[in-house]
Design a protein around this motif. Sequence first.
Motif, PDB file in Angstrom:
ATOM      1  N   UNK A  52      15.861  -4.324  -8.743  1.00 57.49           N
ATOM      2  CA  UNK A  52      14.498  -4.767  -8.999  1.00 57.49           C
ATOM      3  C   UNK A  52      13.558  -3.673  -8.499  1.00 57.49           C
ATOM      4  N   UNK A  53      12.395  -3.591  -9.093  1.00 60.04           N
ATOM      5  CA  UNK A  53      11.462  -2.546  -8.655  1.00 60.04           C
ATOM      6  C   UNK A  53      10.903  -2.873  -7.264  1.00 60.04           C
ATOM      7  N   UNK A  54      10.603  -1.814  -6.517  1.00 63.70           N
ATOM      8  CA  UNK A  54       9.957  -1.925  -5.209  1.00 63.70           C
ATOM      9  C   UNK A  54       8.557  -2.530  -5.387  1.00 63.70           C
ATOM     10  N   UNK A  55       7.957  -3.104  -4.326  1.00 64.09           N
ATOM     11  CA  UNK A  55       6.595  -3.618  -4.443  1.00 64.09           C
ATOM     12  C   UNK A  55       5.596  -2.485  -4.662  1.00 64.09           C
ATOM     13  N   UNK A  56       4.549  -2.764  -5.404  1.00 67.60           N
ATOM     14  CA  UNK A  56       3.560  -1.719  -5.723  1.00 67.60           C
ATOM     15  C   UNK A  56       2.196  -2.102  -5.144  1.00 67.60           C
ATOM     16  N   UNK A  57       1.393  -1.087  -4.836  1.00 68.55           N
ATOM     17  CA  UNK A  57       0.079  -1.274  -4.193  1.00 68.55           C
ATOM     18  C   UNK A  57      -0.927  -0.303  -4.797  1.00 68.55           C
ATOM     19  N   UNK A  58      -2.207  -0.674  -4.720  1.00 65.40           N
ATOM     20  CA  UNK A  58      -3.281   0.252  -5.113  1.00 65.40           C
ATOM     21  C   UNK A  58      -4.493   0.022  -4.206  1.00 65.40           C
ATOM     22  N   UNK A  59      -5.604   0.630  -4.496  1.00 60.42           N
ATOM     23  CA  UNK A  59      -6.813   0.506  -3.677  1.00 60.42           C
ATOM     24  C   UNK A  59      -7.373  -0.913  -3.765  1.00 60.42           C
ATOM     25  N   UNK A  60      -8.019  -1.453  -2.749  1.00 59.41           N
ATOM     26  CA  UNK A  60      -8.312  -0.818  -1.467  1.00 59.41           C
ATOM     27  C   UNK A  60      -7.087  -0.808  -0.541  1.00 59.41           C
ATOM     28  N   UNK A  61      -7.092   0.131   0.398  1.00 56.21           N
ATOM     29  CA  UNK A  61      -5.950   0.294   1.300  1.00 56.21           C
ATOM     30  C   UNK A  61      -5.747  -0.954   2.159  1.00 56.21           C
ATOM     31  N   UNK A  62      -6.851  -1.639   2.474  1.00 55.33           N
ATOM     32  CA  UNK A  62      -6.730  -2.919   3.188  1.00 55.33           C
ATOM     33  C   UNK A  62      -7.491  -3.973   2.405  1.00 55.33           C
ATOM     34  N   UNK A  63      -6.840  -5.063   2.120  1.00 54.71           N
ATOM     35  CA  UNK A  63      -7.452  -6.145   1.341  1.00 54.71           C
ATOM     36  C   UNK A  63      -7.168  -7.469   2.034  1.00 54.71           C
ATOM     37  N   UNK A  64      -8.242  -8.165   2.392  1.00 53.71           N
ATOM     38  CA  UNK A  64      -8.143  -9.454   3.080  1.00 53.71           C
ATOM     39  C   UNK A  64      -7.202  -9.390   4.287  1.00 53.71           C
ATOM     40  N   UNK A  65      -7.348  -8.306   5.023  1.00 48.83           N
ATOM     41  CA  UNK A  65      -6.577  -8.136   6.251  1.00 48.83           C
ATOM     42  C   UNK A  65      -5.164  -7.630   6.031  1.00 48.83           C
ATOM     43  N   UNK A  66      -4.787  -7.427   4.781  1.00 52.96           N
ATOM     44  CA  UNK A  66      -3.429  -6.946   4.485  1.00 52.96           C
ATOM     45  C   UNK A  66      -3.493  -5.462   4.155  1.00 52.96           C
TER      46      UNK A  66
END
Length: 278
Positions: free
Chosen positions: A190-204
Amino acid sequence: MRIDVVSIFPDYLAPLELSLVGKARREGILDLQVHDLRAWTTDRHRTVDDTPFGGGAGMVMRPDVWGTALDHLLEPSTSSAAPGATTLLIPTPSGAPLTQQDAEELAGRERLIIACGRYEGIDARVAEHYAQRPEVTVREFSLGDYVLNGGEVAALVLVEAVARLLPGVVGNPASLVEESHSTAPGGGLLEYPVYTKPATWRGLAAPDVLLSGHHGKVARWRRDQALRRTAQRRPDLIAGLDQATLDEADRAVLTESGWSGGRHGAVGETTGEGGGPP
Ligand SMILES: C[S@@+](CC[C@H](N)C(=O)[O-])C[C@H]1O[C@@H](n2cnc3c(N)ncnc32)[C@H](O)[C@@H]1O
Protein backbone atom coordinates in the motif's frame (compact mmCIF):
# COMPACT_ATOMS: atom_id res chain seq x y z
CA MET A 1 -7.40 1.68 -27.42
CA ARG A 2 -11.06 1.16 -28.21
CA ILE A 3 -13.60 0.47 -25.47
CA ASP A 4 -17.32 -0.14 -26.02
CA VAL A 5 -19.67 -0.16 -23.04
CA VAL A 6 -23.15 -1.65 -23.50
CA SER A 7 -25.87 -0.89 -20.96
CA ILE A 8 -29.61 -0.31 -20.67
CA PHE A 9 -28.69 2.88 -18.81
CA PRO A 10 -26.16 4.60 -21.09
CA ASP A 11 -26.64 7.88 -19.19
CA TYR A 12 -25.10 6.15 -16.18
CA LEU A 13 -21.78 6.25 -18.05
CA ALA A 14 -21.83 10.06 -18.47
CA PRO A 15 -18.95 10.54 -15.97
CA LEU A 16 -16.68 9.00 -18.60
CA GLU A 17 -16.75 12.41 -20.28
CA LEU A 18 -15.08 13.99 -17.25
CA SER A 19 -11.60 14.34 -15.83
CA LEU A 20 -8.66 12.35 -17.21
CA VAL A 21 -10.79 9.77 -19.02
CA GLY A 22 -12.80 12.50 -20.75
CA LYS A 23 -9.57 14.29 -21.70
CA ALA A 24 -8.08 11.05 -23.05
CA ARG A 25 -11.17 10.64 -25.22
CA ARG A 26 -10.98 14.18 -26.53
CA GLU A 27 -7.27 13.78 -27.28
CA GLY A 28 -7.86 10.53 -29.18
CA ILE A 29 -5.87 8.37 -26.76
CA LEU A 30 -9.02 6.47 -25.92
CA ASP A 31 -11.84 5.73 -28.36
CA LEU A 32 -14.67 5.02 -25.91
CA GLN A 33 -18.24 4.50 -27.05
CA VAL A 34 -21.32 3.89 -24.93
CA HIS A 35 -24.27 1.97 -26.42
CA ASP A 36 -27.87 1.43 -25.37
CA LEU A 37 -28.57 -2.31 -25.41
CA ARG A 38 -32.20 -1.56 -26.27
CA ALA A 39 -31.06 -0.32 -29.69
CA TRP A 40 -30.71 -4.00 -30.61
CA THR A 41 -34.19 -5.08 -29.49
CA THR A 42 -36.84 -5.84 -32.09
CA ASP A 43 -40.13 -5.67 -30.20
CA ARG A 44 -42.29 -2.66 -29.52
CA HIS A 45 -41.48 -2.69 -25.80
CA ARG A 46 -37.73 -2.95 -26.41
CA THR A 47 -37.54 -5.96 -24.11
CA VAL A 48 -34.13 -7.11 -22.86
CA ASP A 49 -35.16 -9.55 -20.10
CA ASP A 50 -37.40 -12.49 -19.36
CA THR A 51 -38.32 -14.85 -16.52
CA PRO A 52 -35.64 -17.32 -15.38
CA PHE A 53 -35.86 -20.93 -16.55
CA GLY A 54 -36.32 -23.06 -13.46
CA GLY A 55 -38.32 -20.35 -11.73
CA GLY A 56 -37.32 -18.03 -8.95
CA ALA A 57 -37.30 -14.33 -8.29
CA GLY A 58 -36.22 -11.65 -10.72
CA MET A 59 -35.57 -11.47 -14.43
CA VAL A 60 -32.65 -12.56 -16.60
CA MET A 61 -31.19 -10.66 -19.57
CA ARG A 62 -31.95 -12.41 -22.85
CA PRO A 63 -29.02 -13.95 -24.76
CA ASP A 64 -30.53 -13.16 -28.17
CA VAL A 65 -30.55 -9.39 -27.54
CA TRP A 66 -27.00 -9.48 -26.16
CA GLY A 67 -25.92 -11.69 -29.08
CA THR A 68 -27.22 -9.21 -31.66
CA ALA A 69 -25.51 -6.33 -29.88
CA LEU A 70 -22.17 -8.06 -29.43
CA ASP A 71 -22.12 -9.49 -32.98
CA HIS A 72 -22.68 -5.97 -34.28
CA LEU A 73 -19.82 -4.61 -32.19
CA LEU A 74 -17.57 -7.45 -33.31
CA GLU A 75 -18.20 -6.86 -37.01
CA PRO A 76 -14.95 -6.73 -39.01
CA SER A 77 -15.45 -3.02 -39.68
CA THR A 78 -15.14 -2.22 -35.98
CA SER A 79 -12.89 -4.96 -34.76
CA SER A 80 -9.89 -7.10 -35.63
CA ALA A 81 -10.47 -10.80 -36.27
CA ALA A 82 -7.03 -11.69 -34.87
CA PRO A 83 -7.22 -14.36 -32.15
CA GLY A 84 -8.18 -12.82 -28.81
CA ALA A 85 -8.15 -9.29 -30.32
CA THR A 86 -11.23 -8.31 -28.33
CA THR A 87 -11.71 -8.85 -24.62
CA LEU A 88 -15.33 -9.14 -23.57
CA LEU A 89 -15.64 -8.10 -19.93
CA ILE A 90 -18.73 -9.14 -18.02
CA PRO A 91 -19.08 -7.63 -14.54
CA THR A 92 -20.67 -10.06 -12.09
CA PRO A 93 -20.36 -10.69 -8.35
CA SER A 94 -19.43 -14.26 -9.23
CA GLY A 95 -16.41 -13.19 -11.29
CA ALA A 96 -12.75 -13.06 -10.30
CA PRO A 97 -11.94 -9.94 -8.21
CA LEU A 98 -10.50 -7.16 -10.39
CA THR A 99 -6.87 -6.37 -9.53
CA GLN A 100 -4.27 -3.82 -10.56
CA GLN A 101 -2.51 -6.61 -12.43
CA ASP A 102 -5.69 -7.16 -14.47
CA ALA A 103 -5.90 -3.44 -15.20
CA GLU A 104 -2.27 -3.42 -16.38
CA GLU A 105 -2.85 -6.41 -18.60
CA LEU A 106 -6.07 -4.98 -20.06
CA ALA A 107 -4.34 -1.65 -20.75
CA GLY A 108 -2.20 -3.54 -23.27
CA ARG A 109 -5.21 -4.86 -25.19
CA GLU A 110 -6.47 -3.46 -28.47
CA ARG A 111 -10.20 -3.57 -27.80
CA LEU A 112 -12.44 -4.05 -24.78
CA ILE A 113 -16.21 -4.52 -24.72
CA ILE A 114 -17.95 -4.22 -21.35
CA ALA A 115 -21.38 -5.85 -21.07
CA CYS A 116 -23.28 -4.33 -18.15
CA GLY A 117 -25.80 -6.70 -16.63
CA ARG A 118 -28.97 -5.73 -14.74
CA TYR A 119 -31.72 -7.74 -13.03
CA GLU A 120 -30.36 -11.21 -12.08
CA GLY A 121 -27.64 -10.91 -14.68
CA ILE A 122 -27.03 -12.01 -18.27
CA ASP A 123 -28.04 -15.48 -19.54
CA ALA A 124 -24.94 -17.66 -18.94
CA ARG A 125 -24.82 -18.76 -22.59
CA VAL A 126 -23.57 -15.32 -23.64
CA ALA A 127 -20.24 -15.79 -21.84
CA GLU A 128 -20.11 -19.42 -22.99
CA HIS A 129 -20.75 -18.56 -26.64
CA TYR A 130 -18.24 -15.73 -26.95
CA ALA A 131 -15.59 -17.72 -25.11
CA GLN A 132 -15.76 -20.14 -28.05
CA ARG A 133 -15.13 -17.39 -30.61
CA PRO A 134 -11.41 -17.28 -31.46
CA GLU A 135 -11.29 -13.51 -31.81
CA VAL A 136 -12.76 -12.98 -28.34
CA THR A 137 -11.42 -13.51 -24.83
CA VAL A 138 -14.11 -13.49 -22.16
CA ARG A 139 -13.45 -12.31 -18.59
CA GLU A 140 -16.07 -12.24 -15.89
CA PHE A 141 -14.87 -9.90 -13.15
CA SER A 142 -16.14 -8.72 -9.79
CA LEU A 143 -15.61 -5.46 -7.94
CA GLY A 144 -15.83 -7.23 -4.60
CA ASP A 145 -17.93 -9.40 -2.35
CA TYR A 146 -21.12 -7.38 -2.44
CA VAL A 147 -23.98 -7.03 -4.90
CA LEU A 148 -24.70 -3.92 -6.96
CA ASN A 149 -27.85 -3.26 -8.97
CA GLY A 150 -26.05 -3.25 -12.28
CA GLY A 151 -22.72 -3.50 -14.07
CA GLU A 152 -22.40 0.21 -14.88
CA VAL A 153 -20.44 1.10 -11.74
CA ALA A 154 -18.13 -1.82 -12.47
CA ALA A 155 -17.67 -0.52 -16.03
CA LEU A 156 -16.78 2.95 -14.67
CA VAL A 157 -14.25 1.39 -12.31
CA LEU A 158 -12.69 -0.76 -14.99
CA VAL A 159 -12.42 2.06 -17.56
CA GLU A 160 -10.83 4.39 -15.00
CA ALA A 161 -8.37 1.75 -13.77
CA VAL A 162 -7.33 0.85 -17.33
CA ALA A 163 -7.41 4.28 -18.99
CA ARG A 164 -5.07 5.91 -16.46
CA LEU A 165 -2.42 3.37 -17.45
CA LEU A 166 -2.51 4.33 -21.15
CA PRO A 167 0.51 6.39 -22.20
CA GLY A 168 -0.27 10.11 -22.07
CA VAL A 169 -3.30 9.92 -19.77
CA VAL A 170 -1.64 10.63 -16.42
CA GLY A 171 0.59 13.72 -16.68
CA ASN A 172 3.53 12.29 -14.73
CA PRO A 173 3.87 8.54 -15.42
CA ALA A 174 6.29 8.26 -12.47
CA SER A 175 3.31 8.75 -10.17
CA LEU A 176 1.95 5.37 -11.31
CA VAL A 177 5.02 3.49 -10.15
CA GLU A 178 4.92 4.11 -6.40
CA GLU A 179 1.19 3.68 -6.03
CA SER A 180 -0.61 1.13 -3.91
CA HIS A 181 -0.79 -2.28 -5.60
CA SER A 182 1.92 -1.34 -8.11
CA THR A 183 3.38 -4.36 -9.85
CA ALA A 184 6.67 -2.51 -10.50
CA PRO A 185 9.81 -3.86 -8.79
CA GLY A 186 9.62 -3.10 -5.05
CA GLY A 187 5.83 -2.68 -5.36
CA GLY A 188 2.97 -4.79 -4.07
CA LEU A 189 2.57 -2.60 -0.96
CA LEU A 190 0.00 0.00 0.00
CA GLU A 191 1.24 3.52 -0.57
CA TYR A 192 2.84 5.45 2.30
CA PRO A 193 0.79 8.33 3.82
CA VAL A 194 1.06 11.61 1.92
CA TYR A 195 1.15 15.22 3.20
CA THR A 196 1.17 18.75 1.80
CA LYS A 197 1.04 22.35 3.08
CA PRO A 198 0.43 23.67 5.69
CA ALA A 199 3.21 21.94 7.63
CA THR A 200 1.03 22.04 10.75
CA TRP A 201 -2.73 21.74 10.51
CA ARG A 202 -5.04 21.72 13.54
CA GLY A 203 -2.12 20.85 15.77
CA LEU A 204 -0.99 17.96 13.58
CA ALA A 205 2.53 18.31 12.16
CA ALA A 206 3.62 16.69 8.93
CA PRO A 207 6.58 14.35 9.62
CA ASP A 208 9.82 16.37 9.90
CA VAL A 209 11.71 14.02 7.60
CA LEU A 210 9.49 15.02 4.66
CA LEU A 211 10.56 18.63 5.10
CA SER A 212 14.24 17.76 5.52
CA GLY A 213 15.12 17.76 1.82
CA HIS A 214 17.14 14.58 2.40
CA HIS A 215 16.04 12.30 -0.47
CA GLY A 216 17.57 9.12 0.96
CA LYS A 217 15.88 9.57 4.33
CA VAL A 218 12.56 10.46 2.69
CA ALA A 219 12.71 7.33 0.54
CA ARG A 220 13.51 5.10 3.53
CA TRP A 221 10.76 6.70 5.63
CA ARG A 222 8.21 6.17 2.86
CA ARG A 223 9.25 2.57 2.40
CA ASP A 224 8.97 1.97 6.16
CA GLN A 225 5.52 3.54 6.27
CA ALA A 226 4.35 1.52 3.27
CA LEU A 227 5.56 -1.68 4.94
CA ARG A 228 3.96 -0.81 8.30
CA ARG A 229 0.67 0.22 6.78
CA THR A 230 0.50 -2.88 4.58
CA ALA A 231 1.45 -5.21 7.43
CA GLN A 232 -1.32 -3.74 9.52
CA ARG A 233 -4.10 -3.32 6.98
CA ARG A 234 -3.36 -5.99 4.39
CA PRO A 235 -1.14 -8.71 5.84
CA ASP A 236 -2.18 -10.87 2.87
CA LEU A 237 -0.15 -8.55 0.62
CA ILE A 238 2.96 -8.92 2.81
CA ALA A 239 2.53 -12.67 2.78
CA GLY A 240 2.38 -12.54 -1.02
CA LEU A 241 5.61 -10.51 -1.42
CA ASP A 242 8.68 -12.08 -2.96
CA GLN A 243 10.79 -12.31 0.22
CA ALA A 244 13.92 -11.84 -1.89
CA THR A 245 12.81 -8.24 -2.60
CA LEU A 246 12.96 -7.34 1.11
CA ASP A 247 16.19 -5.90 2.44
CA GLU A 248 17.39 -6.04 6.04
CA ALA A 249 15.74 -2.72 6.91
CA ASP A 250 12.43 -3.93 5.41
CA ARG A 251 12.54 -7.07 7.54
CA ALA A 252 13.31 -5.05 10.66
CA VAL A 253 10.30 -2.79 10.03
CA LEU A 254 8.02 -5.77 9.52
CA THR A 255 9.22 -7.45 12.69
CA GLU A 256 8.84 -4.20 14.62
CA SER A 257 5.31 -3.71 13.29
CA GLY A 258 4.41 -7.14 14.59
CA TRP A 259 4.12 -8.96 11.30
CA SER A 260 4.49 -12.64 11.87
CA GLY A 261 2.49 -14.11 9.02
CA GLY A 262 -0.93 -12.67 9.90
CA ARG A 263 -1.19 -11.47 13.55
CA HIS A 264 -2.96 -8.11 13.22
CA GLY A 265 -5.86 -5.87 14.20
CA ALA A 266 -9.10 -5.53 12.30
CA VAL A 267 -8.83 -4.75 8.61
CA GLY A 268 -9.15 -1.03 7.97
CA GLU A 269 -8.63 -0.12 11.65
CA THR A 270 -6.98 3.30 11.66
CA THR A 271 -4.23 3.68 14.20
CA GLY A 272 -2.55 6.85 12.97
CA GLU A 273 0.54 4.80 12.30
CA GLY A 274 1.68 7.16 9.57
CA GLY A 275 0.94 10.47 11.28
CA GLY A 276 3.69 10.80 13.85
CA PRO A 277 7.28 11.80 13.47
CA PRO A 278 9.65 9.08 12.24
C1 LIG B 1 -28.30 -7.56 -9.01
S1 LIG B 1 -26.84 -8.00 -9.85
C2 LIG B 1 -27.09 -9.71 -10.15
C3 LIG B 1 -26.56 -10.56 -9.05
C4 LIG B 1 -26.67 -12.04 -9.35
N1 LIG B 1 -28.03 -12.45 -9.29
C5 LIG B 1 -25.86 -12.83 -8.32
O1 LIG B 1 -26.35 -13.07 -7.24
O2 LIG B 1 -24.69 -13.13 -8.60
C6 LIG B 1 -27.06 -7.27 -11.43
C7 LIG B 1 -25.77 -6.92 -12.16
O3 LIG B 1 -25.02 -6.03 -11.37
C8 LIG B 1 -23.63 -6.20 -11.67
N2 LIG B 1 -22.94 -6.47 -10.41
C9 LIG B 1 -23.50 -6.64 -9.19
N3 LIG B 1 -22.59 -6.82 -8.25
C10 LIG B 1 -21.38 -6.77 -8.84
C11 LIG B 1 -20.05 -6.91 -8.39
N4 LIG B 1 -19.75 -7.15 -7.12
N5 LIG B 1 -19.07 -6.80 -9.29
C12 LIG B 1 -19.33 -6.58 -10.59
N6 LIG B 1 -20.58 -6.45 -11.08
C13 LIG B 1 -21.61 -6.54 -10.23
C14 LIG B 1 -23.53 -7.33 -12.68
O4 LIG B 1 -23.47 -6.75 -13.96
C15 LIG B 1 -24.84 -8.05 -12.48
O5 LIG B 1 -25.23 -8.75 -13.64
